[in-house]
Every structure is written in structure tokens, then in C-alpha cells.
Motif scaffolding. Structure first.
Motif, PDB file in Angstrom:
ATOM      1  N   SER A 120      -4.994   4.610   2.710  1.00  7.99           N
ATOM      2  CA  SER A 120      -5.781   3.490   3.234  1.00  7.99           C
ATOM      3  C   SER A 120      -7.237   3.880   3.423  1.00  7.99           C
ATOM      4  O   SER A 120      -8.149   3.114   3.092  1.00  7.99           O
ATOM      5  CB  SER A 120      -5.186   3.008   4.561  1.00  7.99           C
ATOM      6  OG  SER A 120      -3.893   2.477   4.365  1.00  7.99           O
ATOM      7  N   ARG A 121      -7.459   5.093   3.935  1.00  8.68           N
ATOM      8  CA  ARG A 121      -8.834   5.559   4.124  1.00  8.68           C
ATOM      9  C   ARG A 121      -9.531   5.738   2.782  1.00  8.68           C
ATOM     10  O   ARG A 121     -10.678   5.319   2.602  1.00  8.68           O
ATOM     11  CB  ARG A 121      -8.829   6.872   4.908  1.00  8.68           C
ATOM     12  CG  ARG A 121     -10.240   7.375   5.224  1.00  8.68           C
ATOM     13  CD  ARG A 121     -10.235   8.663   6.035  1.00  8.68           C
ATOM     14  NE  ARG A 121      -9.686   9.782   5.277  1.00  8.68           N
ATOM     15  CZ  ARG A 121      -8.511  10.340   5.522  1.00  8.68           C
ATOM     16  NH1 ARG A 121      -7.733   9.874   6.488  1.00  8.68           N
ATOM     17  NH2 ARG A 121      -8.088  11.361   4.791  1.00  8.68           N
ATOM     18  N   GLN A 132      -7.082  -6.700   1.692  1.00  6.46           N
ATOM     19  CA  GLN A 132      -8.182  -7.582   1.267  1.00  6.46           C
ATOM     20  C   GLN A 132      -8.343  -7.551  -0.245  1.00  6.46           C
ATOM     21  O   GLN A 132      -8.528  -8.598  -0.881  1.00  6.46           O
ATOM     22  CB  GLN A 132      -9.480  -7.142   1.941  1.00  6.46           C
ATOM     23  CG  GLN A 132      -9.531  -7.393   3.438  1.00  6.46           C
ATOM     24  CD  GLN A 132     -10.725  -6.729   4.099  1.00  6.46           C
ATOM     25  OE1 GLN A 132     -11.186  -5.655   3.681  1.00  6.46           O
ATOM     26  NE2 GLN A 132     -11.253  -7.368   5.132  1.00  6.46           N
ATOM     27  N   TRP A 133      -8.270  -6.351  -0.821  1.00  6.23           N
ATOM     28  CA  TRP A 133      -8.439  -6.232  -2.271  1.00  6.23           C
ATOM     29  C   TRP A 133      -7.302  -6.938  -3.005  1.00  6.23           C
ATOM     30  O   TRP A 133      -7.532  -7.651  -3.980  1.00  6.23           O
ATOM     31  CB  TRP A 133      -8.488  -4.760  -2.661  1.00  6.23           C
ATOM     32  CG  TRP A 133      -9.047  -4.503  -4.028  1.00  6.23           C
ATOM     33  CD1 TRP A 133     -10.317  -4.132  -4.332  1.00  6.23           C
ATOM     34  CD2 TRP A 133      -8.355  -4.612  -5.284  1.00  6.23           C
ATOM     35  NE1 TRP A 133     -10.463  -4.008  -5.686  1.00  6.23           N
ATOM     36  CE2 TRP A 133      -9.277  -4.292  -6.300  1.00  6.23           C
ATOM     37  CE3 TRP A 133      -7.058  -4.949  -5.627  1.00  6.23           C
ATOM     38  CZ2 TRP A 133      -8.935  -4.303  -7.643  1.00  6.23           C
ATOM     39  CZ3 TRP A 133      -6.708  -4.969  -6.978  1.00  6.23           C
ATOM     40  CH2 TRP A 133      -7.637  -4.645  -7.967  1.00  6.23           C
ATOM     41  N   ARG A 138     -10.417   2.296   1.113  1.00  2.32           N
ATOM     42  CA  ARG A 138     -11.589   1.642   1.702  1.00  2.32           C
ATOM     43  C   ARG A 138     -12.878   2.378   1.321  1.00  2.32           C
ATOM     44  O   ARG A 138     -13.903   1.736   1.061  1.00  2.32           O
ATOM     45  CB  ARG A 138     -11.445   1.555   3.216  1.00  2.32           C
ATOM     46  CG  ARG A 138     -12.544   0.739   3.877  1.00  2.32           C
ATOM     47  CD  ARG A 138     -12.344   0.643   5.373  1.00  2.32           C
ATOM     48  NE  ARG A 138     -11.263  -0.245   5.735  1.00  2.32           N
ATOM     49  CZ  ARG A 138     -11.383  -1.565   5.831  1.00  2.32           C
ATOM     50  NH1 ARG A 138     -12.543  -2.148   5.553  1.00  2.32           N
ATOM     51  NH2 ARG A 138     -10.360  -2.300   6.200  1.00  2.32           N
ATOM     52  N   GLU A 139     -12.832   3.697   1.286  1.00  6.05           N
ATOM     53  CA  GLU A 139     -14.010   4.471   0.878  1.00  6.05           C
ATOM     54  C   GLU A 139     -14.414   4.133  -0.555  1.00  6.05           C
ATOM     55  O   GLU A 139     -15.605   4.062  -0.876  1.00  6.05           O
ATOM     56  CB  GLU A 139     -13.710   5.966   0.980  1.00  6.05           C
ATOM     57  CG  GLU A 139     -13.621   6.493   2.393  1.00  6.05           C
ATOM     58  CD  GLU A 139     -13.139   7.936   2.457  1.00  6.05           C
ATOM     59  OE1 GLU A 139     -13.182   8.530   3.550  1.00  6.05           O
ATOM     60  OE2 GLU A 139     -12.721   8.470   1.396  1.00  6.05           O
ATOM     61  N   LEU A 194     -13.217  -2.296   0.761  1.00  7.36           N
ATOM     62  CA  LEU A 194     -12.252  -3.267   1.279  1.00  7.36           C
ATOM     63  C   LEU A 194     -10.971  -2.557   1.683  1.00  7.36           C
ATOM     64  O   LEU A 194     -10.662  -1.481   1.179  1.00  7.36           O
ATOM     65  CB  LEU A 194     -11.903  -4.324   0.219  1.00  7.36           C
ATOM     66  CG  LEU A 194     -13.037  -5.183  -0.342  1.00  7.36           C
ATOM     67  CD1 LEU A 194     -12.498  -6.068  -1.458  1.00  7.36           C
ATOM     68  CD2 LEU A 194     -13.660  -6.038   0.747  1.00  7.36           C
ATOM     69  N   SER A 195     -10.224  -3.167   2.590  1.00  9.01           N
ATOM     70  CA  SER A 195      -8.878  -2.669   2.845  1.00  9.01           C
ATOM     71  C   SER A 195      -7.997  -3.010   1.652  1.00  9.01           C
ATOM     72  O   SER A 195      -8.338  -3.883   0.832  1.00  9.01           O
ATOM     73  CB  SER A 195      -8.299  -3.312   4.104  1.00  9.01           C
ATOM     74  OG  SER A 195      -8.000  -4.682   3.868  1.00  9.01           O
ATOM     75  N   PHE A 196      -6.857  -2.328   1.550  1.00  4.20           N
ATOM     76  CA  PHE A 196      -5.948  -2.624   0.448  1.00  4.20           C
ATOM     77  C   PHE A 196      -5.510  -4.081   0.487  1.00  4.20           C
ATOM     78  O   PHE A 196      -5.468  -4.766  -0.550  1.00  4.20           O
ATOM     79  CB  PHE A 196      -4.712  -1.728   0.508  1.00  4.20           C
ATOM     80  CG  PHE A 196      -3.673  -2.077  -0.519  1.00  4.20           C
ATOM     81  CD1 PHE A 196      -3.819  -1.674  -1.838  1.00  4.20           C
ATOM     82  CD2 PHE A 196      -2.560  -2.834  -0.174  1.00  4.20           C
ATOM     83  CE1 PHE A 196      -2.868  -2.015  -2.801  1.00  4.20           C
ATOM     84  CE2 PHE A 196      -1.612  -3.178  -1.129  1.00  4.20           C
ATOM     85  CZ  PHE A 196      -1.769  -2.765  -2.439  1.00  4.20           C
ATOM     86  N   ARG A 200      -1.746   6.648   5.584  1.00  5.34           N
ATOM     87  CA  ARG A 200      -3.039   6.666   6.284  1.00  5.34           C
ATOM     88  C   ARG A 200      -4.143   7.226   5.387  1.00  5.34           C
ATOM     89  O   ARG A 200      -5.256   6.666   5.337  1.00  5.34           O
ATOM     90  CB  ARG A 200      -2.918   7.511   7.559  1.00  5.34           C
ATOM     91  CG  ARG A 200      -4.231   7.637   8.319  1.00  5.34           C
ATOM     92  CD  ARG A 200      -4.053   8.334   9.634  1.00  5.34           C
ATOM     93  NE  ARG A 200      -3.241   7.522  10.547  1.00  5.34           N
ATOM     94  CZ  ARG A 200      -3.007   7.849  11.823  1.00  5.34           C
ATOM     95  NH1 ARG A 200      -3.518   8.972  12.316  1.00  5.34           N
ATOM     96  NH2 ARG A 200      -2.277   7.068  12.579  1.00  5.34           N
ATOM     97  N   ALA A 256       0.831  -1.208   0.000  1.00  7.86           N
ATOM     98  CA  ALA A 256       0.000   0.000   0.000  1.00  7.86           C
ATOM     99  C   ALA A 256       0.863   1.253   0.000  1.00  7.86           C
ATOM    100  O   ALA A 256       0.508   2.269  -0.615  1.00  7.86           O
ATOM    101  CB  ALA A 256      -0.933  -0.009   1.207  1.00  7.86           C
TER     102      ALA A 256
END
Length: 255
Positions: A188-189, A201-202, A192-193, A197-199, A185, A173
């Protein structure tokens, strides 16, 4: 119906139309849209589906639910399909997003039988009851985790598309954040928006989708694991089993 173009029967006054179609290997159905909802079931081979929402990989004995009016593109890799085209007022699933669905033994047999149902079937007869039961089963079918949602932000979407082309679990990431001039940070936000998914997870979804395609082609588990950047085949197998509920060797056997 077999190998019948939807355009020939779409106006038929029936809530569901069932069509069986065989596709040569690597057939691409360019981006298109249907007035009706579609459930596309792979009897054999593999399907890769892309929409504005993201990308799916659909292995054998699985299907993709496509809501009415949803533009989509499908690449068929040696696929024999059963398609259901459903009037919007008769759809058995809610929401406006595509879904990968598991096809159990009963639904599989019903879809097999649907190929013999004519366009102008008797709604109160056997054919109408068969299609009604299919709709019921579709409504309760389990969703499969074979989806990588696509962000709307163009720069981020380009990075995601590149990772789908060449997936690797080692992509970080922080690298993407730096390329987009963001702090980790903030990135990452934002990610997900945009995707839900989080990076991490994707990234795992992208890798598993590539793995499903390669396993279906008969490639060795170890070779796939190392190409995707996993430390070992056991680390890959553990991640695969955690998401898919079965070992990668089962997909390679086609079980």
C-alpha cells in the motif's frame, strides 16, 4: 484549418495553430511527440490517451491537455476533433503532466470557430483575439477525474496495465501484494508512492474509465456495473456520481 497535417504548418510564426480533423472509428495514432503543446478536443466520439505518466479516457465535450515534448498515443473512437498547437512560451497551463479538461459552452463555441482560422492569421485581428480568448479559457478550465497514473516500477506497472485491460472493482490489494512478495502494508505504501493514489482510488479510476467508454457506446448501466464487479447498478451509479458529478445515465445519453 481542416484536416491539415501539423508538419505542413508547424513552422508558421504564430503562437497558436488551430486544426480540425475527422478520424474514422478506431483510428490509432501511435506514440509520437509535438514540439508545441496540444489541446485535443473531442467534438464527438471518445479518445483514449496513453503517456508514460498514465492513461486517460476523454469523452465528448472534454479535451486533453498535452504539454510540449510529452510523448503520447491516442486511439480515436469515431472522433471529430479540434486541436490547438501552442508554442511553449505561450502555454496557458503550468506543469508537465497531461490533464483531462472540461469544455464549457463558451470554450466549445470558440473551438468550433477556430476551425476557420488560417495558419497565418492577423495577430491583432479577429482571429488573433479569438485564439487569445481560447488560451484564457484553457488556463481556467476544470480538470476532470479521468486519469489512472502509471507507476514507474515495471512489475507494478504490468499489474496496472492488466487491470486497465480488464478492470474489476473486486481486485484486492492483498492479491497484488502477494504476487509481488510484499506485505499488504508495504504494498500500500509503495503503490501510493508510485501513483499518488491509494490502491482503492486507482482501481476505481480504472473502472470508471472503462465505464465511460462503454456508456458512450450505449451499453446498459446494469450490464456495465455487473461486469465491473459492483454488487448492484445503484452501487456503481453512486460511485460514478461521486467522482463524475452526474449519473451514468447522463453519459449514456451523451448529455
Amino acid at each position: 484549418m481542416r484536416n491539415t497535417p501539423l508538419s505542413q504548418v508547424d513552422a508558421t510564426p504564430r503562437p497558436v495553430l488551430a486544426i480540425a480533423t475527422d478520424y474514422p472509428p478506431d483510428t490509432l495514432l501511435p506514440r509520437h511527440v509535438h514540439r508545441r503543446a496540444q489541446f485535443l478536443y473531442a467534438m464527438s466520439g471518445l479518445m483514449e490517451v496513453q503517456t508514460d505518466d498514465g492513461a486517460w479516457v476523454i469523452p465528448p465535450y472534454s479535451g486533453v491537455w498535452i504539454p510540449p515534448g510529452k510523448p503520447h498515443q491516442v486511439r480515436m473512437r469515431g472522433v471529430s476533433t479540434r486541436s490547438l498547437y501552442i508554442e511553449p512560451e505561450a502555454v496557458p497551463r503550468t506543469g508537465d503532466a497531461c490533464e483531462a479538461l472540461q469544455v464549457g459552452p463558451l470554450l466549445h463555441q470558440l473551438l468550433l470557430a477556430s476551425a476557420e482560422v488560417p495558419a497565418l492569421y492577423a495577430p491583432a485581428g479577429r482571429d488573433g483575439l479569438l485564439l487569445g480568448l481560447i488560451l484564457h479559457e484553457l488556463g481556467s478550465a476544470r480538470r476532470l477525474p479521468l486519469f489512472a497514473p502509471m507507476p514507474a516500477e515495471p512489475a507494478l506497472a504490468r499489474l496496472c496495465q492488466a487491470l486497465l485491460v480488464k478492470p474489476a472493482i473486486t481486485v484486492r490489494a492483498e492479491e497484488w501484494a502477494r504476487s509481488m512478495n510484499m506485505s499488504p502494508r508495504t504494498f500500500s505504501r509503495r503503490f501510493r508512492e508510485q501513483t499518488g493514489l491509494s490502491f482503492g482510488q486507482w482501481r476505481q479510476q480504472a473502472c470508471l474509465m472503462a465505464a465511460v467508454t462503454r456508456l458512450a457506446a450505449g451499453e446498459a448501466v446494469t450490464a456495465i456495473a455487473l461486469d465491473l464487479g459492483y454488487d448492484s447498478s445503484s452501487a456503481f451509479a453512486s460511485a460514478y456520481r461521486r467522482v463524475m458529478g452526474q449519473p451514468p445515465s447522463a453519459a449514456r445519453r451523451g448529455t
